[in-house]
Design a protein around this motif. Structure first.
Motif, PDB file in Angstrom:
ATOM      1  N   SER A  29       0.820  -1.204   0.000  1.00 33.64           N
ATOM      2  CA  SER A  29       0.000   0.000   0.000  1.00 33.64           C
ATOM      3  C   SER A  29       0.859   1.261   0.000  1.00 33.64           C
ATOM      4  O   SER A  29       0.583   2.222  -0.722  1.00 33.64           O
ATOM      5  CB  SER A  29      -0.932   0.011   1.215  1.00 33.64           C
ATOM      6  OG  SER A  29      -1.795  -1.108   1.193  1.00 33.64           O
ATOM      7  N   ALA A  30       1.911   1.255   0.811  1.00 35.20           N
ATOM      8  CA  ALA A  30       2.772   2.432   0.924  1.00 35.20           C
ATOM      9  C   ALA A  30       3.486   2.739  -0.391  1.00 35.20           C
ATOM     10  O   ALA A  30       3.492   3.879  -0.862  1.00 35.20           O
ATOM     11  CB  ALA A  30       3.780   2.239   2.049  1.00 35.20           C
ATOM     12  N   VAL A  38       4.005   5.261   4.747  1.00 36.39           N
ATOM     13  CA  VAL A  38       4.036   4.078   5.609  1.00 36.39           C
ATOM     14  C   VAL A  38       3.111   4.273   6.806  1.00 36.39           C
ATOM     15  O   VAL A  38       2.366   3.361   7.201  1.00 36.39           O
ATOM     16  CB  VAL A  38       5.475   3.780   6.072  1.00 36.39           C
ATOM     17  CG1 VAL A  38       5.492   2.644   7.094  1.00 36.39           C
ATOM     18  CG2 VAL A  38       6.360   3.428   4.878  1.00 36.39           C
ATOM     19  N   GLN A  39       3.114   5.467   7.377  1.00 35.21           N
ATOM     20  CA  GLN A  39       2.257   5.737   8.535  1.00 35.21           C
ATOM     21  C   GLN A  39       0.779   5.670   8.154  1.00 35.21           C
ATOM     22  O   GLN A  39      -0.052   5.167   8.913  1.00 35.21           O
ATOM     23  CB  GLN A  39       2.578   7.112   9.115  1.00 35.21           C
ATOM     24  CG  GLN A  39       1.856   7.413  10.427  1.00 35.21           C
ATOM     25  CD  GLN A  39       2.265   6.456  11.535  1.00 35.21           C
ATOM     26  OE1 GLN A  39       3.393   6.454  11.986  1.00 35.21           O
ATOM     27  NE2 GLN A  39       1.331   5.622  11.980  1.00 35.21           N
ATOM     28  N   MET A  40       0.433   6.156   6.946  1.00 41.58           N
ATOM     29  CA  MET A  40      -0.952   6.109   6.489  1.00 41.58           C
ATOM     30  C   MET A  40      -1.423   4.675   6.286  1.00 41.58           C
ATOM     31  O   MET A  40      -2.614   4.383   6.405  1.00 41.58           O
ATOM     32  CB  MET A  40      -1.101   6.878   5.178  1.00 41.58           C
ATOM     33  CG  MET A  40      -0.995   8.386   5.292  1.00 41.58           C
ATOM     34  SD  MET A  40      -2.241   9.118   6.374  1.00 41.58           S
ATOM     35  CE  MET A  40      -3.744   8.570   5.583  1.00 41.58           C
ATOM     36  N   ASP A  44       9.890  -1.188   7.765  1.00 43.05           N
ATOM     37  CA  ASP A  44       8.932  -0.905   6.695  1.00 43.05           C
ATOM     38  C   ASP A  44       9.329   0.359   5.935  1.00 43.05           C
ATOM     39  O   ASP A  44       9.259   0.403   4.704  1.00 43.05           O
ATOM     40  CB  ASP A  44       7.524  -0.751   7.264  1.00 43.05           C
ATOM     41  CG  ASP A  44       6.964  -2.078   7.784  1.00 43.05           C
ATOM     42  OD1 ASP A  44       7.373  -3.136   7.256  1.00 43.05           O
ATOM     43  OD2 ASP A  44       6.129  -2.047   8.707  1.00 43.05           O
ATOM     44  N   ILE A  45       9.730   1.379   6.670  1.00 43.65           N
ATOM     45  CA  ILE A  45      10.151   2.634   6.029  1.00 43.65           C
ATOM     46  C   ILE A  45      11.371   2.388   5.145  1.00 43.65           C
ATOM     47  O   ILE A  45      11.437   2.875   4.006  1.00 43.65           O
ATOM     48  CB  ILE A  45      10.445   3.713   7.090  1.00 43.65           C
ATOM     49  CG1 ILE A  45       9.155   4.147   7.788  1.00 43.65           C
ATOM     50  CG2 ILE A  45      11.132   4.924   6.454  1.00 43.65           C
ATOM     51  CD1 ILE A  45       9.361   5.126   8.915  1.00 43.65           C
ATOM     52  N   ALA A  46      12.329   1.608   5.642  1.00 45.49           N
ATOM     53  CA  ALA A  46      13.537   1.324   4.868  1.00 45.49           C
ATOM     54  C   ALA A  46      13.195   0.542   3.600  1.00 45.49           C
ATOM     55  O   ALA A  46      13.765   0.798   2.531  1.00 45.49           O
ATOM     56  CB  ALA A  46      14.535   0.552   5.722  1.00 45.49           C
ATOM     57  N   TRP A  47      12.275  -0.419   3.699  1.00 48.38           N
ATOM     58  CA  TRP A  47      11.869  -1.207   2.538  1.00 48.38           C
ATOM     59  C   TRP A  47      11.250  -0.314   1.465  1.00 48.38           C
ATOM     60  O   TRP A  47      11.596  -0.403   0.282  1.00 48.38           O
ATOM     61  CB  TRP A  47      10.872  -2.276   2.980  1.00 48.38           C
ATOM     62  CG  TRP A  47      10.495  -3.280   1.923  1.00 48.38           C
ATOM     63  CD1 TRP A  47      11.090  -4.490   1.699  1.00 48.38           C
ATOM     64  CD2 TRP A  47       9.444  -3.167   0.964  1.00 48.38           C
ATOM     65  NE1 TRP A  47      10.467  -5.140   0.648  1.00 48.38           N
ATOM     66  CE2 TRP A  47       9.458  -4.351   0.176  1.00 48.38           C
ATOM     67  CE3 TRP A  47       8.485  -2.189   0.690  1.00 48.38           C
ATOM     68  CZ2 TRP A  47       8.550  -4.578  -0.863  1.00 48.38           C
ATOM     69  CZ3 TRP A  47       7.591  -2.400  -0.359  1.00 48.38           C
ATOM     70  CH2 TRP A  47       7.624  -3.579  -1.120  1.00 48.38           C
ATOM     71  N   VAL A  48      10.319   0.536   1.885  1.00 50.74           N
ATOM     72  CA  VAL A  48       9.637   1.424   0.940  1.00 50.74           C
ATOM     73  C   VAL A  48      10.607   2.470   0.389  1.00 50.74           C
ATOM     74  O   VAL A  48      10.601   2.773  -0.814  1.00 50.74           O
ATOM     75  CB  VAL A  48       8.419   2.109   1.608  1.00 50.74           C
ATOM     76  CG1 VAL A  48       7.767   3.105   0.659  1.00 50.74           C
ATOM     77  CG2 VAL A  48       7.402   1.055   2.050  1.00 50.74           C
ATOM     78  N   GLN A  49      11.459   3.013   1.266  1.00 48.01           N
ATOM     79  CA  GLN A  49      12.418   4.036   0.833  1.00 48.01           C
ATOM     80  C   GLN A  49      13.360   3.486  -0.235  1.00 48.01           C
ATOM     81  O   GLN A  49      13.626   4.149  -1.241  1.00 48.01           O
ATOM     82  CB  GLN A  49      13.229   4.533   2.030  1.00 48.01           C
ATOM     83  CG  GLN A  49      14.227   5.640   1.693  1.00 48.01           C
ATOM     84  CD  GLN A  49      13.553   6.974   1.492  1.00 48.01           C
ATOM     85  OE1 GLN A  49      13.042   7.578   2.429  1.00 48.01           O
ATOM     86  NE2 GLN A  49      13.539   7.461   0.259  1.00 48.01           N
ATOM     87  N   GLY A  50      13.855   2.269  -0.035  1.00 51.90           N
ATOM     88  CA  GLY A  50      14.766   1.674  -1.002  1.00 51.90           C
ATOM     89  C   GLY A  50      14.122   1.520  -2.368  1.00 51.90           C
ATOM     90  O   GLY A  50      14.744   1.824  -3.397  1.00 51.90           O
TER      91      GLY A  50
END
Length: 462
Positions: free
Chosen positions: A139-140, A422-424, A435-441
């Protein structure tokens, strides 16, 4: 030595942003540094500054008003529950998860972003994607990929800034950006398929939605103009896919509340189109004002406010949130104007070897990741990109368009925007670092691949 001195204001602003200083503080420091550089190293006559400023300063005001009314509209719609109504319709109408994702990524998120900007499309799209059954990480990243129409986000202030700094017609730049935006659209559609791994028929549906959005935005830029093109292109996706969903399910799902929810958007879109046609037929100062994006954003705000009982407090809260954003954007624009008008941007351009225009999309992409917007990135680097194109004997328009497209998609990889997405996806719990690191990458990978592809295109095809 002179090019490095010219680069100093930008490096100062970027350093402060990396150190997590606010955008307006970083931009203001850049403006002061640019002003000092002009005084001591890039002297420019007052007549040149006044002549250029008379054309550019009204644009700063227009962009500030677009950002203001866009933020107010987003807050009012949130308070009225309008986006909840629209999201619920998407969730109930979608016949399958992949096609629902396609509608969100190429329709709902770009539409919301085209109207309001600020990454608001992500805050709308991510919860819908969760309702469709996507995982938190899916989703993110999918919500961020929906920022595919950022060149026309908030009715296109970033594109307008790029056009003003290079002296090209804003609608011409809109058309050029729409053509080259086929590359980011292909990259985003491929990324959506890699994330979802759907069946072949759903892959074709995702591809069709992407092509439809791209073609709609291109046609709107050619036939109507830059500002409403993102709204029209994304609305086309929503209308076509929504109609197909309705035919499949044999029910519309339309309600009175849904009609009220979309009324501000309808007013903005239809009003802007009619006003632009009127301005074309009867050009004057009055029709120019009426055809401006801030005018119809304000009208949409007035209609949205009718459904909100606490409209005063919502508006005040939105204005308070806008102040640092508006100040930062205006300061970045001012810095870009100073550097372009005084020859500082051209001096920076000499740092790029003549003929190697493939590096230019990287400048705006990095600027967008740092500032979080294509407006800030274009303000900092468009003058430099234009100078590189001129020195390389390459037409400026496609090079600036490539930079604009690179900056616009790279904004999805801005760390604050990734954290917000990610927070949403899981608002009831603190965002996980993993999770943030996964999406950021993955966001950085998309932005990087896009910058490489655009650079190669502008190097060998422009």
């Amino acid at each position: 030595m002179t090019p490095l001195l010219a680069l100093a204001p930008i490096m100062l602003a970027i350093t402060l942003l990396i150190l997590k200083r606010s955008s307006w503080v970083s931009a203001a420091a850049g403006v002061i540094a640019a002003g000092l550089a002009v005084i001591f190293f890039f002297p420019t006559s007052m007549s040149d500054l006044l002549e250029s400023g008379a054309d550019y300063f009204p644009l700063i005001l227009e962009v500030a008003l677009i950002l203001l009314f866009g933020m107010v509209l987003a807050r009012l719609l949130e308070a009225a529950g309008s986006m909840g109504e629209i999201s619920a319709w998407v969730e109930s109408a979608a016949p399958s998860r992949p096609l629902g994702v396609a509608l969100v990524v190429f329709g709902l998120v770009p539409f919301a972003e085209s109207v309001t900007g600020f990454g608001i499309g992500v805050t709308i799209g991510v919860p819908v994607l969760r309702l469709l059954g996507c995982s938190l990480r899916q989703s993110a990243i999918l919500g961020l990929l929906g920022l595919i129409a950022v060149p026309w986000g908030a009715l296109g202030p970033g594109t307008t800034v790029a056009a003003a700094l290079t002296g090209v017609n804003v609608d011409d730049l809109g058309v050029a950006t729409a053509w080259i935006n086929a590359i980011p659209v292909i990259i985003v559609a491929t990324s959506v398929i890699l994330v979802m791994r759907p069946r072949l028929t759903s892959c074709l549906g995702i591809g069709a939605a992407a092509v439809l959005m791209w073609a709609g935005i291109l046609a709107a830029n050619i036939l109507v103009g830059m500002a409403p093109a993102g709204i029209i292109g994304s609305l086309l996706v929503i209308a076509v896919m929504g109609t197909l969903f309705i035919i499949r399910r044999r029910r519309t799902g339309f309600t009175h509340r849904l009609g009220l929810a979309v009324l501000p958007y309808t007013t903005l879109t239809v009003g802007l189109l009619i006003a632009r046609a009127l301005q074309s037929a009867f050009p004057s100062l009055l029709t120019q004002i009426v055809a401006s994006p801030p005018f119809w954003l304000a009208a949409a705000c007035a209609i949205a406010a009718l459904r909100v009982t606490s409209r005063s407090s919502v508006t005040v809260s939105a204005v308070r949130s806008w102040l640092p954003i508006g100040a930062g954007t205006a300061a970045f624009m001012l810095m870009g104007w100073i550097m372009t008008t005084t020859g500082m941007s051209a001096a920076i351009g000499t740092l790029v070897p003549s003929g190697l225009v493939l590096f230019t999309p990287w400048l705006t992409a990095i600027g967008a990741i740092v500032t979080g917007s294509n407006t800030g990135a274009n303000s900092m680097f468009t003058g430099t990109i234009d100078a590189v194109a001129t020195a390389s004997h390459v037409p400026s328009l496609p090079v600036v368009a490539a930079g604009n497209a690179a900056a616009s998609l790279a904004a999805l990889a801005a760390p604050p925007r990734v954290a917000m997405s990610v927070q949403m996806a899981e608002p009831s719990a603190p965002a996980s670092t993993n999770d943030i690191a996964w999406v950021q990458g993955r966001a950085l990978a998309v932005a990087g691949v896009n910058a490489v592809a655009l650079g190669l295109w502008v190097q060998f095809m422009a």
